[in-house]
Design an enzyme around this catalytic site. Sequence first.
Site, mmCIF file in Angstrom:
data_model
loop_
_atom_site.group_PDB
_atom_site.id
_atom_site.type_symbol
_atom_site.label_atom_id
_atom_site.label_comp_id
_atom_site.label_asym_id
_atom_site.label_seq_id
_atom_site.Cartn_x
_atom_site.Cartn_y
_atom_site.Cartn_z
ATOM 1 N N ASP A 313 0.851 -1.180 0.000
ATOM 2 C CA ASP A 313 0.000 0.000 0.000
ATOM 3 C C ASP A 313 0.891 1.235 0.000
ATOM 4 O OD1 ASP A 313 -2.573 -1.260 0.213
ATOM 5 O OD2 ASP A 313 -2.059 -1.760 2.278
ATOM 6 N N ASP A 654 -4.400 -3.455 5.594
ATOM 7 C CA ASP A 654 -4.777 -2.947 6.912
ATOM 8 C C ASP A 654 -6.272 -3.023 7.193
ATOM 9 O OD1 ASP A 654 -5.663 -1.026 5.186
ATOM 10 O OD2 ASP A 654 -4.395 0.585 5.937
ATOM 11 N N ASP A 658 -9.068 -6.443 3.301
ATOM 12 C CA ASP A 658 -7.748 -6.911 2.885
ATOM 13 C C ASP A 658 -7.470 -8.340 3.344
ATOM 14 O OD1 ASP A 658 -6.976 -4.625 1.544
ATOM 15 O OD2 ASP A 658 -6.203 -3.672 3.353
#
Length: 929
Positions: A313, A654, A658
């Site tokens: 990310d 997170d 996910d």
Amino acid sequence: MNSADRPAPEIASVLERLRSGTSGLTGAEASRRLAEHGRNELQKTEKATPLKILASQFLDFMLILLIIAAIVSFLIGERLDGFVIMGFVIFNAVLGFVQEYRAERALEALKSMISPQARVMRDGVEQMVDATELVPGDLLLLAAGDRVQADGVIIEGTLRMDESVLTGESQPVDRGTAQTVHTGTTVAHGRGTCVVTETGMRTEFGKIAAMVQTGERETPLQRRMKQLAKYLGIGALIICIIVFITGITKGIVAGDMFLAAVSLAVAAVPEGLPAVVTITLAIGVQRMVRKNVIVRKLQAVEALGCTTVICTDKTGTLTENEMTVRKISASAGDTLIEVTGEGYTPSGKFMAGGTEIMDLPHLVLKVGVLCNDSSLVQSDDGDWAILGDPTEGALVVAAAKAGIDKQDIANRYPRVAEVPFDSDRKFMTTIHEIRDSDEVWSDSAYLVCVKGAPDSILKLCDYIYKDGMAVEMTADDLDSISHLHKEMTSDALRVLALAYRLSDEADMAEDRKHEYERDLVFAGMAGMIDPPRPGVREAIATCREAGITTIMITGDHKETARAIALDLGIIGIDPKDPKDPNAPNDPKDPKDPKDPKDPKDPEYPGRIQIATGEDLDAGSGQDAYVYARTSPAHKVQIIKTLQDQGNVVAMTGDGVNDAPALKMADIGIAMGVTGTDVAKEASDMVLTDDNFVSIVHAVEEGRGIYDNIKKFLRFQLSTNVGAILLIFVGLLAGLPLPLAPMQILFVNLLMDGPPALSLSMEPYHQTMNRPPRDPREPIITKDVLKFISSAGMLMFVATILVFWHALQVYSGSEDCVCHARTLAFTTFVFFQLFNAFNCRSDRYPLSRIGFLSNRYLIGAVLLCALLQLCILYVPFLQKLFDTVTLSVYDWLIVLSVSATIFVVVEGVKMIKGHLTGPLSDTPRVTNIY
């Protein structure tokens, strides 16, 4: 229920029973209840006590053989030998106990490192506490992605709960006020407040846990090591039986031959191998903690060394995760308002054209603060911090700079309903009761606030706030908004759009929410930046050098993602067409990845630079360095594509959504600061600082741990080969036993003792300048096998020649065989000590990695050399080990012969260094102490 309202009767009853209130417990009362009820944790299953661990050592097959040998020695009158063997039994048991006890403590320390947190209301203030400190009566604040840490009753809000951990039902269930939530379940959707009713073993989860005992699973590497030790043990035992029979046929006394065969069996079987692997893994994982990485599953350590792709990310991992609003577009204005200030400190100016403005963008900021779950707090030392999402926090800070206090505006417009942010919809909606109307929000009962991605919000907007009123949005307005949006994203700003709508109803039922998310009034946009973390660019370069591809996945706009990726060196600008983010990579551009030949290579030429979620939905863009405008579902698609290409994939995440990607990835990496409990539970590793650099450190540690296990293998197995050949071939050649039983046992102590263990503490040498390891690669590779056989053969040939030479030189003396054995024994021991230095690196000579860089090994070698000297010169030990004093001539033979293994192996390394690269290139040594 509104926070300002009096609680409903059934809720009031629960709060009264628990002696709590809407402001939560006081700190003093929470401490008192903690002492009364105990910590909120499950009772730990009974662990093996030190006494049990010590007792279990005597059940080891090799030690049982030694005990039998000691009994036989006593029966045939060799009482001294019997006592010595029992001494070795006790020493081996203590050594095994120390290894296992350290491993047990290390693993326990790892478990204690992951301390779950809970958000509570105490003393009327929202705060984070250790979940183990929750007590009955605490007000627990829950949001999507949180794992419930105690049983409780919902007093505010509606939660959709995943209760599969308790019920086995995969379908989430809705829980409203006065209903119960249980420990271990997770919030799939919504936010709310519950009052804790039970903690620890009194929860439903605790009652189930009381009936279940769980154990640690072995890693594949540990299983392979046990299997290897088993096969080597069987082979060694067969050879020892042959050695015993051969000795008997050569006329050696059966009792002596039995002791020699048993001693050889003990020395030949690498029974310490599994323990050393466990210790190396556990201690290595503890070292990772110092680098902000908590490994939840030891299997991840092995996979780290094979990682070929890291999918990460952007926000908070590659960047600082301290979002700051830099520019604001107020409705349909053609210019952007710049916001000054740093971090979360609520002080700054609003500028336009270089001049501070007084007409502040209050409307945009009010919507941003109301449609927001984050809070700005100040610590006792004066530092400002955000509780909640940093992106939302940036809006709260910007509003504070304009004099808008979140708590004040929340009281004026209390929230009555909401639709939390959804990664598919890309926006969040809240409804507020209008208690204090103003010039914009008047003549209505309720206010609908929406915040999210500009492209998603604009689809819902039919109006725009312009010149003090809401008017229909025109094509020119859309063009203006698009122009301002592009201007912000080109500066690498993350942009959120904000809109509102006035309503006379507040029913946000699932089947009616679309009625409120329409005919919105566009209020404006806020552009914020999250600067790259220090060291990330260098870490990405290190990954490329290590053969690892870095892929950035973000929900940001394509231009924002491109700007960040260019800055970090993930992609490069193609000189042929710098405006085309999908232009093919240019091998001549130093910023651009090179052009290798296969999709597992980090510089795979078939990989385009940037793709979007829409590209993936359309069936294209599977091979990219950067993915923009993606959802968590796209992560699964990206992982599958990469794994189908044969890659070993590490994936960060997170959020709740996910979790599937984290489970699917070879290494799931959760964020420790911003990550939800669900994401952490699904992961293999947790980053305590949410930093990409920590991932690279973890990969380096994983490679280094595996390297050190192989170093131990090279050392131990080469000694095994040498010892077995020395005894076996010596007997076949008609020579006396080259080593006495006690001497063989001392050799075994060296193999499993200090020198061997100190190799597991070897600093890492250039682990990140070579391609990843093939996950199918056996632990004993061709290179390892070549070293084991050649080093073992050299030790055997040289030692047996020394033994034969001594038999010739001292043939006339009374202690000829004893003297020859002492010479052979000492030579073989020093062979091991010199070989330990060889095993420090399979590539670099000692002159390049530094003689003093592993102080543990130096200490271990000096200790073993001192023990050997005691065996040779202390009369009592001479009798025990059947040795004699060596002369200066003997020592010249010992040292000159045993040093050959160091000279030969180090010479080969230096020759290879000259052939493969300049010798002056000093390897980067990572100190692990």
